[in-house]
Design a protein around this motif. Structure first.
Motif, short mmCIF file in Angstrom:
data_model
loop_
_atom_site.label_atom_id
_atom_site.label_comp_id
_atom_site.label_asym_id
_atom_site.label_seq_id
_atom_site.Cartn_x
_atom_site.Cartn_y
_atom_site.Cartn_z
N SER A 14 -17.39 73.68 -35.16
CA SER A 14 -16.91 72.76 -36.19
C SER A 14 -17.64 71.42 -36.11
CB SER A 14 -15.41 72.54 -36.05
OG SER A 14 -14.72 73.73 -36.20
N PHE A 15 -17.85 70.94 -34.90
CA PHE A 15 -18.55 69.67 -34.72
C PHE A 15 -20.00 69.77 -35.19
CE2 PHE A 15 -21.13 66.75 -32.18
CZ PHE A 15 -20.58 65.56 -32.60
N ILE A 16 -20.66 70.86 -34.87
CA ILE A 16 -22.04 71.05 -35.31
C ILE A 16 -22.10 71.12 -36.83
CG2 ILE A 16 -23.96 72.71 -35.31
CD1 ILE A 16 -23.17 73.28 -32.36
N LEU A 17 -21.16 71.85 -37.43
CA LEU A 17 -21.10 71.93 -38.89
C LEU A 17 -20.86 70.57 -39.51
CD1 LEU A 17 -21.07 73.78 -41.38
CD2 LEU A 17 -18.61 74.00 -41.03
N LEU A 18 -19.95 69.80 -38.95
CA LEU A 18 -19.67 68.45 -39.45
C LEU A 18 -20.91 67.56 -39.34
CD1 LEU A 18 -17.67 66.35 -40.52
CD2 LEU A 18 -17.06 65.88 -38.16
N THR A 19 -21.64 67.69 -38.25
CA THR A 19 -22.85 66.89 -38.07
C THR A 19 -23.90 67.25 -39.13
OG1 THR A 19 -22.42 66.79 -35.70
CG2 THR A 19 -24.65 66.26 -36.42
N ILE A 20 -24.07 68.52 -39.40
CA ILE A 20 -25.05 68.96 -40.40
C ILE A 20 -24.65 68.47 -41.79
CG2 ILE A 20 -25.98 70.99 -41.58
CD1 ILE A 20 -25.84 72.41 -38.82
N VAL A 21 -23.38 68.63 -42.14
CA VAL A 21 -22.92 68.20 -43.47
C VAL A 21 -23.04 66.68 -43.61
CG1 VAL A 21 -20.86 68.01 -44.93
CG2 VAL A 21 -21.46 70.18 -43.88
N THR A 22 -22.74 65.96 -42.56
CA THR A 22 -22.85 64.51 -42.60
C THR A 22 -24.31 64.08 -42.78
OG1 THR A 22 -20.92 64.29 -41.20
CG2 THR A 22 -22.32 62.37 -41.38
N LEU A 23 -25.22 64.77 -42.14
CA LEU A 23 -26.64 64.45 -42.32
C LEU A 23 -27.10 64.74 -43.74
CD1 LEU A 23 -28.17 65.76 -38.98
CD2 LEU A 23 -27.93 63.39 -39.70
N LEU A 24 -26.57 65.81 -44.35
CA LEU A 24 -26.99 66.17 -45.70
C LEU A 24 -26.38 65.28 -46.78
CD1 LEU A 24 -26.85 70.07 -45.44
CD2 LEU A 24 -28.86 68.61 -45.37
N THR A 25 -25.11 64.94 -46.62
CA THR A 25 -24.42 64.17 -47.66
C THR A 25 -24.13 62.75 -47.23
OG1 THR A 25 -22.28 64.97 -46.91
CG2 THR A 25 -23.36 66.21 -48.64
N GLY A 26 -24.34 62.45 -45.98
CA GLY A 26 -24.10 61.22 -45.27
C GLY A 26 -23.64 60.00 -46.01
N LYS A 27 -24.57 59.22 -46.50
CA LYS A 27 -24.23 57.90 -47.04
C LYS A 27 -23.37 57.99 -48.29
CE LYS A 27 -28.19 55.53 -45.16
NZ LYS A 27 -29.39 54.75 -45.46
N HIS A 28 -23.54 59.04 -49.06
CA HIS A 28 -22.77 59.15 -50.31
C HIS A 28 -21.28 59.31 -50.01
CE1 HIS A 28 -22.20 59.81 -54.54
NE2 HIS A 28 -21.43 60.84 -54.24
N ILE A 29 -20.93 60.15 -49.05
CA ILE A 29 -19.52 60.35 -48.73
C ILE A 29 -18.98 59.15 -47.96
CG2 ILE A 29 -17.92 61.72 -47.35
CD1 ILE A 29 -19.52 64.17 -48.04
N ASN A 30 -19.73 58.69 -46.99
CA ASN A 30 -19.22 57.65 -46.10
C ASN A 30 -19.12 56.27 -46.73
OD1 ASN A 30 -18.90 59.47 -44.03
ND2 ASN A 30 -20.96 59.15 -43.27
N SER A 31 -19.79 56.07 -47.85
CA SER A 31 -19.71 54.75 -48.50
C SER A 31 -18.41 54.58 -49.27
CB SER A 31 -20.90 54.56 -49.44
OG SER A 31 -20.83 55.48 -50.51
N HIS A 32 -17.72 55.68 -49.55
CA HIS A 32 -16.45 55.65 -50.31
C HIS A 32 -16.61 54.86 -51.60
CE1 HIS A 32 -14.56 57.49 -46.91
NE2 HIS A 32 -14.80 56.46 -46.13
#
Length: 78
Positions: A14-32
């Motif tokens: 799950s952590f590896i999957l979360l890391t990959i998804v965060t790298l792919l969608t990163g700033k767009h999701i985290n900027s809220h």
């Protein structure tokens, strides 16, 4: 002992999957930027927690749901 190994492997996956998804969608999701990305980040956290710790749920069914959620978000962001 086997239950512990299953829980550890699910958490690591799950952590590896979360890391990959965060790298792919990163700033767009985290900027809220809007309510949708904020809700998505909460939903992603819920998915990852369930995938890692809820051993009563099938990991691969949760993975399919998680990936479809990410796909829908990616399509909607275009």
């Amino acid at each position: 002992m086997e239950e512990y190994l299953i829980a550890i492997s699910r958490t690591m996956g799950s952590f590896i999957l979360l890391t990959i998804v965060t790298l792919l969608t990163g700033k767009h999701i985290n900027s809220h930027k809007n309510h949708y990305s904020y809700a998505l980040s909460i939903t992603i956290g819920s998915f990852i927690a369930n995938m890692g710790f809820n051993t009563k749920l099938n990991f691969f069914e949760m993975l399919a749901s998680f990936l479809s959620l990410i796909l829908l978000f990616s399509l909607a962001s275009f």
